[in-house]
Design a protein around this motif. Structure first.
Motif, PDB file in Angstrom:
ATOM      1  N   PRO A 154       0.846  -1.194   0.000  1.00 36.84           N
ATOM      2  CA  PRO A 154       0.000   0.000   0.000  1.00 36.84           C
ATOM      3  C   PRO A 154       0.886   1.249   0.000  1.00 36.84           C
ATOM      4  O   PRO A 154       1.902   1.290   0.709  1.00 36.84           O
ATOM      5  CB  PRO A 154      -0.787  -0.099   1.313  1.00 36.84           C
ATOM      6  CG  PRO A 154      -0.682  -1.532   1.729  1.00 36.84           C
ATOM      7  CD  PRO A 154       0.623  -2.029   1.184  1.00 36.84           C
ATOM      8  N   PRO A 155       0.558   2.264  -0.779  1.00 38.93           N
ATOM      9  CA  PRO A 155       1.402   3.465  -0.880  1.00 38.93           C
ATOM     10  C   PRO A 155       1.762   4.085   0.465  1.00 38.93           C
ATOM     11  O   PRO A 155       2.885   4.547   0.648  1.00 38.93           O
ATOM     12  CB  PRO A 155       0.561   4.427  -1.721  1.00 38.93           C
ATOM     13  CG  PRO A 155      -0.362   3.564  -2.492  1.00 38.93           C
ATOM     14  CD  PRO A 155      -0.626   2.360  -1.629  1.00 38.93           C
ATOM     15  N   ARG A 214       8.979   1.151  -4.822  1.00 42.08           N
ATOM     16  CA  ARG A 214       7.845   1.698  -5.565  1.00 42.08           C
ATOM     17  C   ARG A 214       6.821   0.594  -5.732  1.00 42.08           C
ATOM     18  O   ARG A 214       7.170  -0.541  -6.001  1.00 42.08           O
ATOM     19  CB  ARG A 214       8.292   2.201  -6.932  1.00 42.08           C
ATOM     20  CG  ARG A 214       9.241   3.366  -6.848  1.00 42.08           C
ATOM     21  CD  ARG A 214       9.492   3.952  -8.210  1.00 42.08           C
ATOM     22  NE  ARG A 214      10.388   5.082  -8.079  1.00 42.08           N
ATOM     23  CZ  ARG A 214      11.507   5.224  -8.766  1.00 42.08           C
ATOM     24  NH1 ARG A 214      11.859   4.325  -9.644  1.00 42.08           N
ATOM     25  NH2 ARG A 214      12.266   6.276  -8.586  1.00 42.08           N
ATOM     26  N   SER A 215       5.560   0.961  -5.575  1.00 42.97           N
ATOM     27  CA  SER A 215       4.473   0.012  -5.790  1.00 42.97           C
ATOM     28  C   SER A 215       3.240   0.799  -6.176  1.00 42.97           C
ATOM     29  O   SER A 215       2.985   1.876  -5.631  1.00 42.97           O
ATOM     30  CB  SER A 215       4.204  -0.803  -4.522  1.00 42.97           C
ATOM     31  OG  SER A 215       3.159  -1.725  -4.737  1.00 42.97           O
ATOM     32  N   GLU A 216       2.509   0.264  -7.121  1.00 42.23           N
ATOM     33  CA  GLU A 216       1.257   0.899  -7.535  1.00 42.23           C
ATOM     34  C   GLU A 216       0.134   0.566  -6.557  1.00 42.23           C
ATOM     35  O   GLU A 216      -0.959   1.088  -6.675  1.00 42.23           O
ATOM     36  CB  GLU A 216       0.876   0.438  -8.942  1.00 42.23           C
ATOM     37  CG  GLU A 216       1.878   0.841  -9.997  1.00 42.23           C
ATOM     38  CD  GLU A 216       2.000   2.353 -10.147  1.00 42.23           C
ATOM     39  OE1 GLU A 216       0.969   3.045 -10.104  1.00 42.23           O
ATOM     40  OE2 GLU A 216       3.136   2.841 -10.292  1.00 42.23           O
ATOM     41  N   GLY A 217       0.409  -0.324  -5.610  1.00 43.22           N
ATOM     42  CA  GLY A 217      -0.589  -0.680  -4.608  1.00 43.22           C
ATOM     43  C   GLY A 217      -0.713  -2.183  -4.447  1.00 43.22           C
ATOM     44  O   GLY A 217       0.032  -2.959  -5.032  1.00 43.22           O
ATOM     45  N   GLY A 224       2.412  -5.692  -7.408  1.00 42.48           N
ATOM     46  CA  GLY A 224       3.851  -5.883  -7.404  1.00 42.48           C
ATOM     47  C   GLY A 224       4.602  -4.725  -6.768  1.00 42.48           C
ATOM     48  O   GLY A 224       4.027  -3.716  -6.383  1.00 42.48           O
ATOM     49  N   THR A 225       5.914  -4.906  -6.672  1.00 40.35           N
ATOM     50  CA  THR A 225       6.790  -3.925  -6.040  1.00 40.35           C
ATOM     51  C   THR A 225       8.086  -3.842  -6.828  1.00 40.35           C
ATOM     52  O   THR A 225       8.540  -4.815  -7.415  1.00 40.35           O
ATOM     53  CB  THR A 225       7.102  -4.339  -4.582  1.00 40.35           C
ATOM     54  OG1 THR A 225       5.868  -4.562  -3.897  1.00 40.35           O
ATOM     55  CG2 THR A 225       7.891  -3.285  -3.846  1.00 40.35           C
ATOM     56  N   SER A 226       8.694  -2.674  -6.812  1.00 35.42           N
ATOM     57  CA  SER A 226       9.981  -2.461  -7.461  1.00 35.42           C
ATOM     58  C   SER A 226      10.939  -1.883  -6.433  1.00 35.42           C
ATOM     59  O   SER A 226      10.611  -0.929  -5.727  1.00 35.42           O
ATOM     60  CB  SER A 226       9.804  -1.483  -8.630  1.00 35.42           C
ATOM     61  OG  SER A 226      11.031  -1.204  -9.229  1.00 35.42           O
TER      62      SER A 226
END
Length: 101
Positions: free
Chosen positions: A35-36, A79-82, A86-88
């Motif tokens: 989650p952001p 970084r994650s879009e949510g 996934g996650t970077s």
């Protein structure tokens, strides 16, 4: 990294100008994401995303990675879009000190 210019962290542009050679490592996954609002807190010592994951590790990995990168003049970010996206993990350090003239 050119596509990430608009997402740079404070001070990143200055570090890039100072170093002609930068090592960048990026690891992406397609897991459950983050989650952001939790992205920054995961760099705190002994922090896990959930209690279920607490059994899988010490909660020190990201904290140590960031400390090491910063000690070498670089940094790292998540970084994650949510959730479920996934996650970077992005890690960079300047190499100029290691390159003989």
């Amino acid at each position: 990294r050119d596509g990430d210019k608009e997402k740079q962290q404070p001070g990143e542009k200055e570090r890039e100008r100072e170093a002609a050679h930068i090592l960048v490592v990026q690891v992406k996954d397609t897991g459950k994401g983050v989650p952001p609002e939790r992205l920054g807190s995961l760099f705190c010592d002994f922090t896990h995303l959930s209690n279920e994951e607490a059994m899988a590790g010490s909660g020190l990995g990201l904290s140590l990675a960031r400390d090491i990168a910063r000690a070498m003049g670089g940094d790292c970010v998540l970084r994650s879009e949510g959730v479920d996206k996934g996650t970077s993990f992005l890690f960079w350090v300047p190499l100029d000190a290691a390159i003989p003239e």
